[in-house]
Design an enzyme around this catalytic site. Structure first.
Site, PDB file in Angstrom:
ATOM      1  N   HIS A 202      -4.648 -28.629  -1.557  1.00 53.28           N
ATOM      2  CA  HIS A 202      -5.447 -29.200  -0.466  1.00 53.28           C
ATOM      3  C   HIS A 202      -5.903 -28.099   0.490  1.00 53.28           C
ATOM      4  CE1 HIS A 202      -3.215 -32.709  -1.867  1.00 53.28           C
ATOM      5  NE2 HIS A 202      -4.010 -33.505  -1.155  1.00 53.28           N
ATOM      6  N   HIS A 242       4.528 -31.751   1.642  1.00 50.83           N
ATOM      7  CA  HIS A 242       4.617 -30.344   1.274  1.00 50.83           C
ATOM      8  C   HIS A 242       5.623 -29.664   2.181  1.00 50.83           C
ATOM      9  CE1 HIS A 242       1.757 -29.315  -1.867  1.00 50.83           C
ATOM     10  NE2 HIS A 242       0.823 -30.055  -1.289  1.00 50.83           N
ATOM     11  N   ASP A 246       4.601 -24.060   1.190  1.00 54.14           N
ATOM     12  CA  ASP A 246       3.481 -24.463   0.338  1.00 54.14           C
ATOM     13  C   ASP A 246       2.162 -24.339   1.076  1.00 54.14           C
ATOM     14  OD1 ASP A 246       5.527 -25.240  -1.382  1.00 54.14           O
ATOM     15  OD2 ASP A 246       5.480 -27.310  -0.690  1.00 54.14           O
TER      16      ASP A 246
END
Length: 289
Positions: A202, A242, A246
């Site tokens: 993302h 997450h 990350d």
């Protein structure tokens, strides 16, 4: 007339001399002489040369104003040096997390209140998850638009590099799902399916799109994506979707693979200049940027 002096001159005349080319002695002869002389060097001469090289060390030439100049003109490396010393102390004094305990994540601690809010309001969590999916669609649409509509494949190549590397790393070390994960069927990947935690695609895709916008001087759109990316990071931490690592690596991955895609594109453009004009290298040929 044939006395000793004459014999001495004739002997020196008959002594073979090294062949010369244009008045210069060949390198082979010079190298042979150099090798023979180097073999005669004693260990003490080698130690003396080593001491001489130490005597010419760069730091021995520093003056007080040179050290002050580093602190004055290079504050960022100095801050990094101070942080190195600080984290060396932290690393040597910090107690390790036990194997049975959940990971320590500073981002989870910072978003504890938001996590409780989303946990108590599932509808709000679903709405935010849906908005996040819309944002992912915006990233994907822009990246494909730059290639298909504008003929600039760099962002697309970068995304391909990034997601391939993410798949390799995500599969190589599969992190456990964080405790308290608040999933939603409206979140991306849609359907609340499994996904790789490391690293965040993302965030990386959003960085890739934003960097391309800035190259094209689309500042308003780029800053909008940056703000949405920050909100996305906060939401992912709040839902425990997450770990902080990350997301941090996702930012670095977006920057790294954008740079690598640019180098790849430049190399192909240089190759295209060396081939015949009939070779187009497919749809990645002769793009503006």
């Amino acid at each position: 007339m044939n006395g000793p002096n004459t014999r001495h001159r004739s002997a020196s005349k008959n002594k073979p001399t090294p062949p010369s080319v244009n008045g210069h002695t060949p390198n082979s002869v010079i190298k042979k002489d150099t090798d023979s002389s180097s073999m005669k060097r004693s260990p003490s001469s080698s130690a003396k040369n080593f001491c001489c090289s130490l005597g010419n060390a760069h730091f021995l030439k520093w003056r007080a104003e040179d050290l002050w100049g580093v602190a004055l003109h290079h504050p960022l490396p100095c801050a990094f040096a101070a942080s190195l010393l600080f984290f060396m102390v932290v690393e040597y004094t910090l107690r390790m997390i036990p194997p049975t305990a959940p990971p320590f994540d500073l981002g989870f601690i910072a978003t504890a209140t938001l996590h409780q809010l989303l946990e108590s309001r599932p509808a709000l969590n679903t709405i935010l998850a849906g908005l996040n999916t819309v944002f992912v669609g915006m990233q994907t649409s822009y990246i494909l638009w730059t290639w298909l509509m504008e003929g600039r494949p760099r962002a697309t190549i970068s995304a391909l590099f990034m997601f391939t590397c993410r798949g390799i790393l995500g599969y190589a070390t599969q992190l456990p799902l964080p405790e308290g994960f608040l999933g939603s069927g409206a979140d991306f990947p849609v359907g609340n399916v499994s996904f790789f935690l490391f690293y965040s695609g993302h965030v990386a895709a959003s960085v890739i799109a934003s960097l391309d916008m800035k190259r094209m001087h689309r500042w308003e759109l780029a800053y909008t994506f940056d703000i949405l990316n920050i909100l996305q990071v906060i939401r992912l931490l709040s839902t425990r979707g997450h770990y902080t690592i990350d997301l941090a690596v996702g930012i670095g991955a977006g920057i790294l693979f954008d740079s690598l895609a640019g180098k790849y594109e430049d190399s192909k453009k240089r190759e295209a200049l060396l081939v015949t004009s009939g070779n187009t290298y497919g749809a990645f040929y002769n793009s503006p940027k």
